[in-house]
Write an enzyme that holds these catalytic residues in place. Structure first.
Site, PDB file in Angstrom:
ATOM      1  N   THR A 171       0.832  -1.197   0.000  1.00 31.29           N
ATOM      2  CA  THR A 171       0.000   0.000   0.000  1.00 31.29           C
ATOM      3  C   THR A 171       0.867   1.248   0.000  1.00 31.29           C
ATOM      4  O   THR A 171       1.947   1.286   0.584  1.00 31.29           O
ATOM      5  CB  THR A 171      -0.957   0.015   1.208  1.00 31.29           C
ATOM      6  OG1 THR A 171      -0.275  -0.445   2.362  1.00 31.29           O
ATOM      7  CG2 THR A 171      -2.153  -0.852   0.951  1.00 31.29           C
TER       8      THR A 171
ATOM      9  N   SER B 182       3.186  -2.173   4.095  1.00 33.59           N
ATOM     10  CA  SER B 182       3.228  -0.736   3.833  1.00 33.59           C
ATOM     11  C   SER B 182       4.423  -0.391   2.957  1.00 33.59           C
ATOM     12  O   SER B 182       5.445  -1.083   2.974  1.00 33.59           O
ATOM     13  CB  SER B 182       3.350   0.039   5.145  1.00 33.59           C
ATOM     14  OG  SER B 182       4.664  -0.101   5.685  1.00 33.59           O
ATOM     15  N   ASP B 183       4.297   0.687   2.178  1.00 27.97           N
ATOM     16  CA  ASP B 183       5.500   1.276   1.620  1.00 27.97           C
ATOM     17  C   ASP B 183       6.339   1.748   2.803  1.00 27.97           C
ATOM     18  O   ASP B 183       5.834   1.974   3.904  1.00 27.97           O
ATOM     19  CB  ASP B 183       5.160   2.436   0.683  1.00 27.97           C
ATOM     20  CG  ASP B 183       6.251   2.683  -0.346  1.00 27.97           C
ATOM     21  OD1 ASP B 183       7.397   2.247  -0.112  1.00 27.97           O
ATOM     22  OD2 ASP B 183       5.978   3.325  -1.373  1.00 27.97           O
ATOM     23  N   TRP B 184       7.634   1.894   2.563  1.00 23.10           N
ATOM     24  CA  TRP B 184       8.566   2.123   3.668  1.00 23.10           C
ATOM     25  C   TRP B 184       8.293   3.472   4.362  1.00 23.10           C
ATOM     26  O   TRP B 184       8.371   4.524   3.764  1.00 23.10           O
ATOM     27  CB  TRP B 184       9.992   2.043   3.154  1.00 23.10           C
ATOM     28  CG  TRP B 184      10.596   0.671   3.248  1.00 23.10           C
ATOM     29  CD1 TRP B 184      11.852   0.380   3.686  1.00 23.10           C
ATOM     30  CD2 TRP B 184      10.009  -0.603   2.943  1.00 23.10           C
ATOM     31  NE1 TRP B 184      12.070  -0.981   3.670  1.00 23.10           N
ATOM     32  CE2 TRP B 184      10.960  -1.604   3.221  1.00 23.10           C
ATOM     33  CE3 TRP B 184       8.753  -0.998   2.474  1.00 23.10           C
ATOM     34  CZ2 TRP B 184      10.709  -2.968   3.045  1.00 23.10           C
ATOM     35  CZ3 TRP B 184       8.491  -2.357   2.289  1.00 23.10           C
ATOM     36  CH2 TRP B 184       9.459  -3.319   2.566  1.00 23.10           C
TER      37      TRP B 184
END
Length: 811
Positions: free
Chosen positions: A201, A234-236
């Site tokens: 995401t 999650s994206d970082w």
């Protein structure tokens, strides 16, 4: 929709449930939080080692940002999409799975299936296309290939992460119809046809809710309607709130060790803010992918027999050849046998083979156009001139530098050393040289020698935040603190270098160079990152002199081949483009060369569209994208005619002035997608504008005659004949057009395609099945798909603008 459960799936699920039952709340919460930059914590009590993730999508870097463990570098995703070949995308995925297993990686953070909404998107080289169907079909091939090798994928960035400006905070306001028909569509196609084991995401917000907390799009659409049963990471640094994230369907918060999960999640359960059942759902998803990749004790992996080994360099070269798009050819290509060639352009010598940002990998070799053509042409047939350099700004210290990283403690003692493939240090989490810890590390020094290729004033600079000392040939030029121009957690990676020195150096005479950086970590940082760069720019010769030299070389050659390119300050993760012009004096160079040699071929080395104002003045234009490590050899094959250029445009190329959708900059944090379902070729046609080169366009080295198109139900059979003089491959494109105009729908849209091969004079059939979704629109009032009955013309041809045969169906 995501796939039928097999007996093996049921057996794995039983192991997952048994493992879940043995975990206490703290262990479950810990599993959902990254333990470092790339991994999840091991849970020995259930026989679960650490799950390892790695950036993609053109190669598998692994957990270390270093050339010590090189990676195969395939062409850019735009290049892969330009092949219009899901089978080739699948083979690319098989190779990447092989690379992942070699590096101990279980999950690849790829593919990127966001759309080319605006040509200004700075990261578009990492995505496939402006068209959702082409994007989804290529993406499904890629995912199927990776997962056939027993490695998971995370299709990203879910959803509407279509630009880089303010990407952490922007609120993209998108109609439900546009979301469904465009931006969600590639993800849906991939979930249905490839059953991905993961989704990532995005940072951005959609219609007021940040994507890591988007209950509707994640839980109701992705998991509910589509039946996605993988894990959602999650994206970082995208996860912001413990309760909202777990309620919104986020399974894993990356990177660690400080995230909104872990202890914070366990505390939220104990405080009654979250049910443990909700945590169990997320843990179940993580254990499921662990079981699928074969690292959960007692669970048989999905893949027990690995695919045959793939020759990485060979496949990289094949994809490159198949991706090159010949958009113009007035008889200049293939090159004349035994003719002389003047090769011109800095990018012909210093190849740009991949885009900037997290997609970066380090191949063990790179073949430049100069090297490729030198090997392919007879001795003496090739001359070279720089002509014009696109690198008008500082870039990473690379050519001529031999560097290493020296780590010291606060007392100045050396505590470890590491390799440095170039002037960029990028250590994330525990990715440190042997013997070095964050607690003991005080200073990192990039040190070594630089042997100049040219005499004159060389510019050195620094990219990064904090205290630096720059010394060249015994003279200290900078000893101070650099501060960021704006608050950005990735400023050290994606910001611009600052010039700090300009010593006079002599070609061939090595000098000592040193850049020292004092390491500091803010107390609230979610992960410990050490990132800085020694930057460099060669002496800048008078551009007019360089162009004049190129003109003289071109004047005496049978063919002039000019390679023009973008740079990593133009196309990269972290920022969008301001315009579509080629950097530096490259346009002037092309015009000057074409003026003296009518047989001028221009090779455009960019990951996504640039303006080509001279395109009608040259004999041929070949788009090479970012062609991967074998790009120069592949280019030589195509220019000489050993192989034909196989690519077709996956995105429209035109001027920024004419582009119907160009806005990527939010106002007060909001970016409205006011164009609705009209992006790419849909928008160009609606506005009645003519691009430089239309979607689907591409020439080969033979001709094709379209003889007929027949439809039986929603299956279209097209007969095409190779009417040229050599064997070739054609991409038969099928567009669907309502016979009654409807202002709310595009005039036509891509509904299917197929590749065919034939020898001279041969006729072949392409059979294309049209998916039901091609006839549907999203009804916002009913919140459902509606099949639009009526009469449709099936238009078949070589591009959206070159339609050769047609037939009509009623549905």
């Amino acid at each position: 929709m995501a796939g039928t459960r097999t007996q093996a799936d049921a057996a794995r699920e039983a192991v997952v449930e048994a493992a879940l039952a043995r975990l206490d709340l703290d262990a479950k919460a810990r599993l959902l939080s990254g333990q470092d930059t790339w991994t999840l914590p091991a849970l020995p009590e259930i026989g679960l080692p650490s799950l390892v993730m790695s950036d993609g999508p053109i190669g598998v870097r692994g957990v270390h940002w270093t050339a010590d463990d090189p990676s195969v570098a395939l062409p850019s995703p735009t290049a892969l999409a330009a092949t219009w070949d899901p089978g080739l995308a699948r083979r690319a995925g098989v190779l990447l799975a092989q690379e992942a297993r070699r590096k101990g990686v279980h999950v690849l953070l790829a593919p990127t299936v966001n759309l080319h909404r605006s040509p200004l998107g700075g990261r578009h080289f990492e995505a496939y296309s402006e068209d959702p169907y082409l994007t989804g079909t290529i993406g499904a091939g890629y995912v199927n290939g990776v997962q056939s090798g027993g490695v998971g994928t995370t299709v990203k960035h879910f959803v509407a992460n279509d630009a880089e400006t303010e990407r952490f905070t922007v609120n993209n306001t998108v109609s439900e119809r546009a979301l469904r028909e465009l931006y969600l569509a590639p993800f849906e196609i991939i979930v249905e046809n490839a059953h991905p084991w993961g989704i990532m995401t995005a940072y951005n917000t959609v219609n007021g809710t940040t994507m890591t907390e988007h209950h509707h799009l994640v839980n109701e659409v992705l998991r509910g309607e589509w039946g996605f049963d993988g894990y959602n990471v999650s994206d970082w640094m995208a996860a912001r709130d413990t309760v909202a994230a777990i309620e919104g369907g986020l399974d894993v918060a990356m990177p660690g060790p400080q995230t909104v999960y872990g202890e914070a999640l366990a505390r939220a359960v104990r405080d009654g803010e979250v049910t443990e059942a909700k945590v169990d759902e997320a843990v179940r998803n993580v254990l499921r992918i662990a079981a699928r990749v074969g690292i959960l004790e007692g669970a048989e992996p999905v893949v027990t027999e690995l695919p045959e080994a793939v020759d990485g360099a060979g496949l990289a070269g094949e994809i490159a050849r198949r991706s090159f798009v010949l958009v113009r050819n007035e008889g200049a290509l293939p090159l004349r046998p035994n003719g002389s060639v003047a090769l011109i352009g800095a990018a012909a010598r210093d190849a740009r083979v991949l885009g900037g940002g997290s997609a970066t990998v380090f191949p063990d070799r790179i073949v430049s156009p100069l090297e490729g053509l030198t090997a392919a042409l007879p001795e003496g047939a090739l001359t070279y001139a720089v002509g014009a350099d696109p690198n008008t700004e500082l870039g990473v210290a690379d050519k001529g530098f031999e560097l290493r990283a020296v780590c010291r403690d606060a007392q100045g003692n050396v505590i470890g050393t590491g390799s440095a493939p170039n002037g960029q240090i990028q250590w994330m989490g525990d990715d440190l040289p042997e013997g070095v810890t964050h607690d003991t590390l005080h200073t990192v020094e990039l040190t070594g020698t630089f042997t100049p290729r040219a005499t004159g004033p060389h510019t050195f600079g620094i990219k990064g935040i904090g205290a630096f000392e720059l010394t060249i040939d015994g003279t200290t030029y900078y000893d101070d603190v650099q501060r960021p121009a704006k608050e950005d957690p990735f400023a050290a990676f994606f910001g611009a270098p600052v010039p700090r020195a300009q010593p006079e150096l002599t070609a061939g005479e090595p000098v000592e160079v040193s850049l020292s950086h004092v390491v500091e970590f803010p107390e609230d940082t979610p992960m410990k990152v050490i990132g800085f760069m020694l930057a460099h720019q060669e002496p800048q010769r008078d551009p007019d002199e360089l162009i004049a030299e190129a003109v003289e070389a071109a004047r005496d050659a049978d063919t002039a081949v000019v390679v023009v390119a973008t740079t990593d300050r133009v196309e990269s993760e972290g920022f969008d483009r301001k315009d579509l012009t080629l950097p530096g004096r490259q346009d002037d160079l092309v015009r000057a060369v074409a003026a003296v040699n009518p047989n001028t071929v221009v090779v455009v080395n960019s990951g996504s569209p640039v303006e080509l104002p001279w395109r009608e003045d040259v004999a041929a234009v070949l788009l090479s994208w970012f062609p991967g490590q074998e790009g120069g050899a592949a280019l030589a094959d195509v220019l000489t005619g050993a192989h034909e250029p196989g690519g077709r445009l996956p995105t429209t190329w035109g001027s920024l002035t004419d582009a119907p959708v160009s806005r990527v900059v939010p106002t007060d944090g909001e970016l409205p997608y006011t164009e609705g379902v009209f992006i790419g070729y849909r928008a160009w046609e609606k506005e009645g504008r003519v691009p430089s080169y239309p979607f689907g366009h591409g020439l080969g080295y033979t001709d094709w005659t379209y003889e007929s198109a027949e439809a039986e139900g929603t299956t279209v059979t097209v007969r095409v004949r190779n009417s040229g003089e050599r064997a070739g491959r054609e991409v038969v494109q099928v567009y669907l057009a309502p016979t009654e105009a409807d202002a709310d729908r595009p005039a036509r849209w891509l509904a299917g395609f197929a590749g065919v091969e034939a020898g001279p004079g041969e006729t072949v059939e392409a059979v294309v099945g049209l998916p039901r979704r091609a006839f549907e629109i999203w009804d916002e009032k009913a919140s459902s798909w509606t099949f639009v009955k009526g009469s449709y013309e099936i238009q078949v041809g070589r591009s959206i603008a070159d339609r050769r045969v047609a037939t009509t169906i009623n549905v």
